[in-house]
Design a protein around this motif. Structure first.
Motif, PDB file in Angstrom:
ATOM      1  N   MET A 186       0.841  -1.167   0.000  1.00 27.60           N
ATOM      2  CA  MET A 186       0.000   0.000   0.000  1.00 27.60           C
ATOM      3  C   MET A 186       0.892   1.238   0.000  1.00 27.60           C
ATOM      4  SD  MET A 186      -2.913   1.124   2.768  1.00 27.60           S
ATOM      5  CE  MET A 186      -1.888   1.342   4.186  1.00 27.60           C
ATOM      6  N   ALA A 187       0.719   2.061  -0.971  1.00 26.01           N
ATOM      7  CA  ALA A 187       1.496   3.292  -1.074  1.00 26.01           C
ATOM      8  C   ALA A 187       0.649   4.459  -0.592  1.00 26.01           C
ATOM      9  CB  ALA A 187       1.938   3.513  -2.511  1.00 26.01           C
ATOM     10  N   ILE A 188       1.082   5.086   0.510  1.00 25.84           N
ATOM     11  CA  ILE A 188       0.393   6.276   1.003  1.00 25.84           C
ATOM     12  C   ILE A 188       1.424   7.357   1.272  1.00 25.84           C
ATOM     13  CG2 ILE A 188      -1.587   5.057   1.982  1.00 25.84           C
ATOM     14  CD1 ILE A 188      -0.257   5.286   4.720  1.00 25.84           C
ATOM     15  N   ASP A 189       0.986   8.589   1.209  1.00 28.95           N
ATOM     16  CA  ASP A 189       1.909   9.697   1.448  1.00 28.95           C
ATOM     17  C   ASP A 189       2.158   9.847   2.954  1.00 28.95           C
ATOM     18  OD1 ASP A 189       0.007  12.014   2.498  1.00 28.95           O
ATOM     19  OD2 ASP A 189      -1.022  10.979   0.852  1.00 28.95           O
ATOM     20  N   ASP A 190       3.215  10.574   3.279  1.00 26.97           N
ATOM     21  CA  ASP A 190       3.610  10.728   4.686  1.00 26.97           C
ATOM     22  C   ASP A 190       2.519  11.379   5.532  1.00 26.97           C
ATOM     23  OD1 ASP A 190       6.045   9.511   4.267  1.00 26.97           O
ATOM     24  OD2 ASP A 190       7.171  11.390   4.104  1.00 26.97           O
ATOM     25  N   LYS A 191       1.838  12.367   4.988  1.00 27.54           N
ATOM     26  CA  LYS A 191       0.780  13.053   5.736  1.00 27.54           C
ATOM     27  C   LYS A 191      -0.341  12.073   6.086  1.00 27.54           C
ATOM     28  CE  LYS A 191      -2.452  16.965   5.405  1.00 27.54           C
ATOM     29  NZ  LYS A 191      -3.676  16.272   5.706  1.00 27.54           N
ATOM     30  N   THR A 192      -0.761  11.279   5.138  1.00 27.69           N
ATOM     31  CA  THR A 192      -1.830  10.309   5.385  1.00 27.69           C
ATOM     32  C   THR A 192      -1.369   9.255   6.376  1.00 27.69           C
ATOM     33  OG1 THR A 192      -2.744  10.690   3.189  1.00 27.69           O
ATOM     34  CG2 THR A 192      -3.387   8.648   4.284  1.00 27.69           C
ATOM     35  N   ARG A 193      -0.142   8.782   6.238  1.00 24.15           N
ATOM     36  CA  ARG A 193       0.398   7.792   7.181  1.00 24.15           C
ATOM     37  C   ARG A 193       0.396   8.357   8.599  1.00 24.15           C
ATOM     38  NH1 ARG A 193       5.061   7.548   9.363  1.00 24.15           N
ATOM     39  NH2 ARG A 193       6.067   8.846   7.803  1.00 24.15           N
ATOM     40  N   THR A 194       0.843   9.602   8.754  1.00 24.76           N
ATOM     41  CA  THR A 194       0.858  10.243  10.069  1.00 24.76           C
ATOM     42  C   THR A 194      -0.552  10.368  10.627  1.00 24.76           C
ATOM     43  OG1 THR A 194       2.894  11.428   9.557  1.00 24.76           O
ATOM     44  CG2 THR A 194       1.532  12.340  11.318  1.00 24.76           C
ATOM     45  N   GLU A 195      -1.510  10.725   9.786  1.00 23.38           N
ATOM     46  CA  GLU A 195      -2.896  10.836  10.226  1.00 23.38           C
ATOM     47  C   GLU A 195      -3.448   9.485  10.675  1.00 23.38           C
ATOM     48  OE1 GLU A 195      -4.732  12.619   6.825  1.00 23.38           O
ATOM     49  OE2 GLU A 195      -4.042  14.646   7.368  1.00 23.38           O
ATOM     50  N   LEU A 196      -3.128   8.439   9.929  1.00 20.24           N
ATOM     51  CA  LEU A 196      -3.580   7.091  10.309  1.00 20.24           C
ATOM     52  C   LEU A 196      -2.945   6.655  11.629  1.00 20.24           C
ATOM     53  CD1 LEU A 196      -3.409   5.300   6.832  1.00 20.24           C
ATOM     54  CD2 LEU A 196      -5.472   6.048   8.052  1.00 20.24           C
ATOM     55  N   GLU A 197      -1.655   6.907  11.775  1.00 20.41           N
ATOM     56  CA  GLU A 197      -0.964   6.544  13.011  1.00 20.41           C
ATOM     57  C   GLU A 197      -1.538   7.321  14.197  1.00 20.41           C
ATOM     58  OE1 GLU A 197       3.308   5.391  10.943  1.00 20.41           O
ATOM     59  OE2 GLU A 197       3.066   7.367  11.864  1.00 20.41           O
ATOM     60  N   ALA A 198      -1.817   8.603  14.002  1.00 22.93           N
ATOM     61  CA  ALA A 198      -2.394   9.413  15.073  1.00 22.93           C
ATOM     62  C   ALA A 198      -3.778   8.901  15.447  1.00 22.93           C
ATOM     63  CB  ALA A 198      -2.454  10.878  14.647  1.00 22.93           C
ATOM     64  N   ALA A 199      -4.583   8.537  14.460  1.00 24.22           N
ATOM     65  CA  ALA A 199      -5.915   7.998  14.729  1.00 24.22           C
ATOM     66  C   ALA A 199      -5.816   6.677  15.490  1.00 24.22           C
ATOM     67  CB  ALA A 199      -6.685   7.819  13.424  1.00 24.22           C
ATOM     68  N   ALA A 200      -4.889   5.830  15.103  1.00 23.74           N
ATOM     69  CA  ALA A 200      -4.704   4.553  15.802  1.00 23.74           C
ATOM     70  C   ALA A 200      -4.255   4.792  17.243  1.00 23.74           C
ATOM     71  CB  ALA A 200      -3.690   3.683  15.058  1.00 23.74           C
ATOM     72  N   PHE A 201      -3.379   5.770  17.462  1.00 31.50           N
ATOM     73  CA  PHE A 201      -2.927   6.094  18.813  1.00 31.50           C
ATOM     74  C   PHE A 201      -4.097   6.603  19.658  1.00 31.50           C
ATOM     75  CE2 PHE A 201      -1.037   9.131  21.888  1.00 31.50           C
ATOM     76  CZ  PHE A 201      -0.263   8.237  22.612  1.00 31.50           C
ATOM     77  N   LEU A 252      -5.528   4.945  23.126  1.00 32.24           N
ATOM     78  CA  LEU A 252      -5.766   5.672  24.373  1.00 32.24           C
ATOM     79  C   LEU A 252      -7.206   5.482  24.836  1.00 32.24           C
ATOM     80  CD1 LEU A 252      -3.852   9.039  23.854  1.00 32.24           C
ATOM     81  CD2 LEU A 252      -3.112   6.991  25.086  1.00 32.24           C
ATOM     82  N   GLU A 253      -8.155   5.604  23.929  1.00 31.67           N
ATOM     83  CA  GLU A 253      -9.557   5.431  24.285  1.00 31.67           C
ATOM     84  C   GLU A 253      -9.814   4.012  24.806  1.00 31.67           C
ATOM     85  OE1 GLU A 253     -13.261   6.659  25.173  1.00 31.67           O
ATOM     86  OE2 GLU A 253     -11.628   7.917  24.450  1.00 31.67           O
ATOM     87  N   HIS A 254      -9.209   3.034  24.175  1.00 33.50           N
ATOM     88  CA  HIS A 254      -9.352   1.645  24.621  1.00 33.50           C
ATOM     89  C   HIS A 254      -8.816   1.488  26.045  1.00 33.50           C
ATOM     90  CE1 HIS A 254      -9.631  -2.702  24.259  1.00 33.50           C
ATOM     91  NE2 HIS A 254      -8.401  -2.765  24.755  1.00 33.50           N
ATOM     92  N   LEU A 255      -7.635   2.029  26.301  1.00 35.63           N
ATOM     93  CA  LEU A 255      -7.041   1.915  27.637  1.00 35.63           C
ATOM     94  C   LEU A 255      -7.858   2.683  28.673  1.00 35.63           C
ATOM     95  CD1 LEU A 255      -3.250   2.177  26.770  1.00 35.63           C
ATOM     96  CD2 LEU A 255      -4.499   0.137  27.512  1.00 35.63           C
ATOM     97  N   ARG A 256      -8.431   3.817  28.282  1.00 40.33           N
ATOM     98  CA  ARG A 256      -9.282   4.573  29.211  1.00 40.33           C
ATOM     99  C   ARG A 256     -10.539   3.794  29.569  1.00 40.33           C
ATOM    100  NH1 ARG A 256      -8.647  10.223  25.939  1.00 40.33           N
ATOM    101  NH2 ARG A 256      -6.497  10.655  26.594  1.00 40.33           N
ATOM    102  N   ASN A 257     -11.052   3.022  28.623  1.00 43.94           N
ATOM    103  CA  ASN A 257     -12.247   2.207  28.883  1.00 43.94           C
ATOM    104  C   ASN A 257     -11.929   0.932  29.646  1.00 43.94           C
ATOM    105  OD1 ASN A 257     -14.112   3.948  27.668  1.00 43.94           O
ATOM    106  ND2 ASN A 257     -13.664   3.136  25.648  1.00 43.94           N
ATOM    107  N   ARG A 258     -10.698   0.482  29.585  1.00 42.31           N
ATOM    108  CA  ARG A 258     -10.307  -0.765  30.263  1.00 42.31           C
ATOM    109  C   ARG A 258      -9.577  -0.455  31.567  1.00 42.31           C
ATOM    110  NH1 ARG A 258     -10.238  -5.775  28.050  1.00 42.31           N
ATOM    111  NH2 ARG A 258     -10.027  -6.196  30.277  1.00 42.31           N
ATOM    112  N   THR A 259     -10.278   0.236  32.454  1.00 41.38           N
ATOM    113  CA  THR A 259      -9.678   0.588  33.736  1.00 41.38           C
ATOM    114  C   THR A 259      -9.423  -0.638  34.607  1.00 41.38           C
ATOM    115  OG1 THR A 259     -11.881   1.013  34.629  1.00 41.38           O
ATOM    116  CG2 THR A 259     -10.666   2.911  33.733  1.00 41.38           C
ATOM    117  N   ASP A 260     -10.025  -1.768  34.233  1.00 44.87           N
ATOM    118  CA  ASP A 260      -9.775  -3.008  34.961  1.00 44.87           C
ATOM    119  C   ASP A 260      -8.379  -3.554  34.694  1.00 44.87           C
ATOM    120  OD1 ASP A 260     -10.875  -3.454  32.286  1.00 44.87           O
ATOM    121  OD2 ASP A 260     -10.779  -5.589  32.765  1.00 44.87           O
ATOM    122  N   VAL A 261      -7.774  -3.133  33.604  1.00 48.36           N
ATOM    123  CA  VAL A 261      -6.430  -3.598  33.264  1.00 48.36           C
ATOM    124  C   VAL A 261      -5.423  -2.688  33.962  1.00 48.36           C
ATOM    125  CG1 VAL A 261      -4.784  -4.030  31.412  1.00 48.36           C
ATOM    126  CG2 VAL A 261      -7.222  -4.478  31.048  1.00 48.36           C
TER     127      VAL A 261
END
Length: 100
Positions: A1-16, A20-29
């Motif tokens: 998959m060929a994506i530009d750096d800006k799009t890759r950064t946006e995808l990585e930021a969204a995944a991050f 964070l949201e997952h960890l905030r919801n899993r306070t049992d962990v």
């Protein structure tokens, strides 16, 4: 998959943000469980965030980076969700992450 750096950064930021949201919801962990299983925890993420801000000359305190990861002040999260570590958890931490 060929994506530009800006799009890759946006995808990585969204995944991050989703992590964070997952960890905030899993306070049992607990952080010690994350450390024992994955080798990092919420505090590691907050430290990495602060280190990146520092590297770019951006002002960010340790408290600010922790609040960015925990979604609330760290002391409040600890009071609400952190439980005492068991002897088994502490022993596993000694074996896998001495000095952390």
């Amino acid at each position: 998959m060929a994506i530009d750096d800006k799009t890759r950064t946006e995808l990585e930021a969204a995944a991050f943000r989703r992590l964070l949201e997952h960890l905030r919801n899993r306070t049992d962990v607990q952080n010690i469980d994350l450390m024992n299983l994955a080798g990092f925890c919420r505090n590691c993420l907050s430290n990495w965030l602060k280190e990146e801000a520092d590297a770019r000359g951006l002002p960010m305190s340790k408290d600010e980076s922790r609040e960015a990861v925990y979604g609330m002040p760290y002391e409040i999260w600890k009071e609400k969700y952190q439980t005492p570590a068991s002897a088994q958890q502490l022993e596993a931490m000694k074996k896998t992450h001495a000095g952390h």
